[in-house]
Motif scaffolding. Sequence first.
Motif, PDB file in Angstrom:
ATOM      1  N   ILE A 353     116.847 -11.008  71.701  1.00 40.31           N
ATOM      2  CA  ILE A 353     116.168 -10.501  72.907  1.00 40.31           C
ATOM      3  C   ILE A 353     116.981 -10.791  74.159  1.00 40.31           C
ATOM      4  O   ILE A 353     117.094  -9.933  75.051  1.00 40.31           O
ATOM      5  CB  ILE A 353     114.741 -11.094  72.996  1.00 40.31           C
ATOM      6  CG1 ILE A 353     113.873 -10.447  71.906  1.00 40.31           C
ATOM      7  CG2 ILE A 353     114.126 -10.860  74.370  1.00 40.31           C
ATOM      8  CD1 ILE A 353     112.524 -11.055  71.714  1.00 40.31           C
ATOM      9  N   ILE A 354     117.573 -11.966  74.256  1.00 43.00           N
ATOM     10  CA  ILE A 354     118.409 -12.290  75.418  1.00 43.00           C
ATOM     11  C   ILE A 354     119.633 -11.377  75.457  1.00 43.00           C
ATOM     12  O   ILE A 354     120.012 -10.863  76.515  1.00 43.00           O
ATOM     13  CB  ILE A 354     118.830 -13.780  75.397  1.00 43.00           C
ATOM     14  CG1 ILE A 354     117.601 -14.657  75.666  1.00 43.00           C
ATOM     15  CG2 ILE A 354     119.922 -14.056  76.433  1.00 43.00           C
ATOM     16  CD1 ILE A 354     117.854 -16.132  75.519  1.00 43.00           C
ATOM     17  N   ALA A 355     120.252 -11.161  74.308  1.00 39.36           N
ATOM     18  CA  ALA A 355     121.432 -10.294  74.243  1.00 39.36           C
ATOM     19  C   ALA A 355     121.091  -8.874  74.712  1.00 39.36           C
ATOM     20  O   ALA A 355     121.830  -8.267  75.488  1.00 39.36           O
ATOM     21  CB  ALA A 355     121.971 -10.267  72.818  1.00 39.36           C
ATOM     22  N   LYS A 356     119.955  -8.366  74.246  1.00 35.92           N
ATOM     23  CA  LYS A 356     119.539  -7.006  74.612  1.00 35.92           C
ATOM     24  C   LYS A 356     119.259  -6.883  76.099  1.00 35.92           C
ATOM     25  O   LYS A 356     119.678  -5.922  76.750  1.00 35.92           O
ATOM     26  CB  LYS A 356     118.291  -6.623  73.810  1.00 35.92           C
ATOM     27  CG  LYS A 356     117.778  -5.224  74.108  1.00 35.92           C
ATOM     28  CD  LYS A 356     116.527  -4.926  73.298  1.00 35.92           C
ATOM     29  CE  LYS A 356     115.961  -3.546  73.659  1.00 35.92           C
ATOM     30  NZ  LYS A 356     114.719  -3.246  72.893  1.00 35.92           N
ATOM     31  N   ASN A 357     118.574  -7.860  76.666  1.00 35.09           N
ATOM     32  CA  ASN A 357     118.171  -7.786  78.067  1.00 35.09           C
ATOM     33  C   ASN A 357     119.288  -8.114  79.044  1.00 35.09           C
ATOM     34  O   ASN A 357     119.257  -7.644  80.190  1.00 35.09           O
ATOM     35  CB  ASN A 357     116.970  -8.703  78.318  1.00 35.09           C
ATOM     36  CG  ASN A 357     115.669  -8.109  77.810  1.00 35.09           C
ATOM     37  OD1 ASN A 357     114.995  -7.375  78.529  1.00 35.09           O
ATOM     38  ND2 ASN A 357     115.325  -8.405  76.571  1.00 35.09           N
ATOM     39  N   LEU A 358     120.254  -8.906  78.618  1.00 40.29           N
ATOM     40  CA  LEU A 358     121.370  -9.257  79.500  1.00 40.29           C
ATOM     41  C   LEU A 358     122.634  -8.469  79.173  1.00 40.29           C
ATOM     42  O   LEU A 358     123.698  -8.727  79.725  1.00 40.29           O
ATOM     43  CB  LEU A 358     121.644 -10.765  79.420  1.00 40.29           C
ATOM     44  CG  LEU A 358     120.481 -11.684  79.826  1.00 40.29           C
ATOM     45  CD1 LEU A 358     120.924 -13.143  79.817  1.00 40.29           C
ATOM     46  CD2 LEU A 358     119.939 -11.311  81.207  1.00 40.29           C
ATOM     47  N   ASN A 359     122.493  -7.508  78.244  1.00 36.97           N
ATOM     48  CA  ASN A 359     123.604  -6.614  77.881  1.00 36.97           C
ATOM     49  C   ASN A 359     124.832  -7.379  77.387  1.00 36.97           C
ATOM     50  O   ASN A 359     125.957  -7.170  77.851  1.00 36.97           O
ATOM     51  CB  ASN A 359     123.963  -5.732  79.083  1.00 36.97           C
ATOM     52  CG  ASN A 359     124.771  -4.512  78.676  1.00 36.97           C
ATOM     53  OD1 ASN A 359     124.678  -4.052  77.539  1.00 36.97           O
ATOM     54  ND2 ASN A 359     125.573  -4.006  79.586  1.00 36.97           N
ATOM     55  N   ILE A 360     124.575  -8.284  76.461  1.00 35.58           N
ATOM     56  CA  ILE A 360     125.644  -9.105  75.856  1.00 35.58           C
ATOM     57  C   ILE A 360     125.470  -9.048  74.342  1.00 35.58           C
ATOM     58  O   ILE A 360     124.353  -8.957  73.837  1.00 35.58           O
ATOM     59  CB  ILE A 360     125.537 -10.573  76.349  1.00 35.58           C
ATOM     60  CG1 ILE A 360     125.818 -10.637  77.846  1.00 35.58           C
ATOM     61  CG2 ILE A 360     126.499 -11.488  75.597  1.00 35.58           C
ATOM     62  CD1 ILE A 360     125.547 -11.998  78.450  1.00 35.58           C
ATOM     63  N   LYS A 361     126.562  -9.107  73.609  1.00 39.72           N
ATOM     64  CA  LYS A 361     126.475  -9.124  72.154  1.00 39.72           C
ATOM     65  C   LYS A 361     125.912 -10.467  71.682  1.00 39.72           C
ATOM     66  O   LYS A 361     126.271 -11.514  72.236  1.00 39.72           O
ATOM     67  CB  LYS A 361     127.855  -8.916  71.538  1.00 39.72           C
ATOM     68  CG  LYS A 361     128.438  -7.543  71.794  1.00 39.72           C
ATOM     69  CD  LYS A 361     129.836  -7.445  71.180  1.00 39.72           C
ATOM     70  CE  LYS A 361     130.450  -6.072  71.458  1.00 39.72           C
ATOM     71  NZ  LYS A 361     131.831  -5.982  70.921  1.00 39.72           N
ATOM     72  N   PRO A 362     125.051 -10.476  70.670  1.00 35.85           N
ATOM     73  CA  PRO A 362     124.520 -11.741  70.145  1.00 35.85           C
ATOM     74  C   PRO A 362     125.627 -12.712  69.736  1.00 35.85           C
ATOM     75  O   PRO A 362     125.507 -13.925  69.959  1.00 35.85           O
ATOM     76  CB  PRO A 362     123.702 -11.292  68.920  1.00 35.85           C
ATOM     77  CG  PRO A 362     123.292  -9.895  69.246  1.00 35.85           C
ATOM     78  CD  PRO A 362     124.444  -9.303  70.005  1.00 35.85           C
ATOM     79  N   SER A 363     126.693 -12.207  69.173  1.00 37.54           N
ATOM     80  CA  SER A 363     127.802 -13.081  68.740  1.00 37.54           C
ATOM     81  C   SER A 363     128.457 -13.780  69.924  1.00 37.54           C
ATOM     82  O   SER A 363     128.958 -14.902  69.795  1.00 37.54           O
ATOM     83  CB  SER A 363     128.842 -12.263  67.972  1.00 37.54           C
ATOM     84  OG  SER A 363     129.354 -11.216  68.785  1.00 37.54           O
ATOM     85  N   GLU A 364     128.440 -13.139  71.087  1.00 31.27           N
ATOM     86  CA  GLU A 364     129.059 -13.745  72.279  1.00 31.27           C
ATOM     87  C   GLU A 364     128.258 -14.948  72.772  1.00 31.27           C
ATOM     88  O   GLU A 364     128.823 -15.918  73.283  1.00 31.27           O
ATOM     89  CB  GLU A 364     129.177 -12.702  73.393  1.00 31.27           C
ATOM     90  CG  GLU A 364     130.232 -11.638  73.110  1.00 31.27           C
ATOM     91  CD  GLU A 364     130.333 -10.602  74.219  1.00 31.27           C
ATOM     92  OE1 GLU A 364     131.458 -10.205  74.555  1.00 31.27           O
ATOM     93  OE2 GLU A 364     129.276 -10.190  74.754  1.00 31.27           O
TER      94      GLU A 364
END
Length: 441
Positions: A353-364
């Motif tokens: 959810i954080i990755a989606k909302n902050l436009n970052i890849k989960p792996s990052e």
Amino acid sequence: MLIDSVIELLKSEISTQEFEHYIKQLRFSEKASNSQQAVFLAPNILIANWVKTKYADKIAHLFEIKTGKKPEIKIVLKEQTKITKSKSSINDIMDLSKNIKNTILNPSYTFNSFVVGSSNQYAYTAAKSIAEKPGAIYNPVFIYGPTGLGKTHLIHAIGNHCQTNGKSVIYATIEQFVNDFTYNLKNQSMDRFREKYRNCDVLLIDDTQFLSNKIQTQEEFFHTFNELHSSGKQIVLTSDKPPKMINGLEDRLKSRFEWGLIADIGLPELETKIAIIKKKCELDGINLNSEVINYIASNMGDNIREIESAIINLNAYATLMRQEITLDFAKNVMREQIKEKREHITLEDIIAIIAKNLNIKPSEIKSTKKSKNIVEARRIAIYLARNLTPNSMPAIAQYFGMKDHTAISHTMKKINELINVNESFKLRIEELKNKILTRER
């Protein structure tokens, strides 16, 4: 006085907001009333329609309780009525009430009470344009979006605006349309059905997606649509999805729904939710401080209808308990609505959810990259993991590939410091927290 006791009974049976907004605006006409009929004067057609449709039967029943007789309830327009003692003028008043449309339009749903943000700007602008010139600009107008974001508010606002400008308006949900169709078909009175839905300037249909797989009703709706459209009458439809995505809907209807303008309403951003809460409080005379408003906006999800319901419930509870609405009071009252089911949240949920909302890849987020946006996302993920899951600090450190729990402790301290001094950052954290807590499972 009889009317006073009837109104007091009604007041005890409906909400304070409804009483203040609608019933209190009426004036009882003693001169035009008798044992067979009770006449009330309304300040405008919106309130007249709303009271006539929603409260007339209840008021008649309360008269029956008090007198043993059940009068017919007449709601007429005050501005068009000059009551004298002459019999003819009283008859004129009775005739006036027959001209009031029986369409249920909520008078509270106007363009002025609709809060506009980037998520609904296009739909609002389209709705306002066609309300000004029905049938002349876009026809039909199809408004879609998830439940509770304001589609019904907009369609009622169109109806209210058109009705106050002398247009004949019919509003119905698809369920009502289907029920009307089924009843009239069974009773061989389809002429009456067609007279109702085809003899209007503006047709407003809510929840169009429920036409799905209703073949016989779709056939009738198709002809109703064609009749109105060819006559230059305005058609406005709402749905939870665009026409092409409504399964079980005939292609010819999908095609017609796409003839005009299609506008979507998206999920409201935090600022819009805050503005909506403030507007609701202003309209209903509810006093909430900014702390409570921010808490509700950040934790109640995106369904505006649910947010407004929560505000009404909170205010009602505070009134009954004679309590000031503080942040702690609000948290206590709303704890069931917010439903913080933390035991089911995983670290993967938080990362996704954080990755989606902050436009970052989960792996990052789990990487060792040092760019500012990734470091901030990682810190937020750690903070929420610690607050929303039962995982210990060593377990979280291991998950994020850190040396030990001291790195987690340091991150928690940094985030807490930011929350204490930066209100917008705090709200962002709360909103992310809410998205995690109310995620689809």
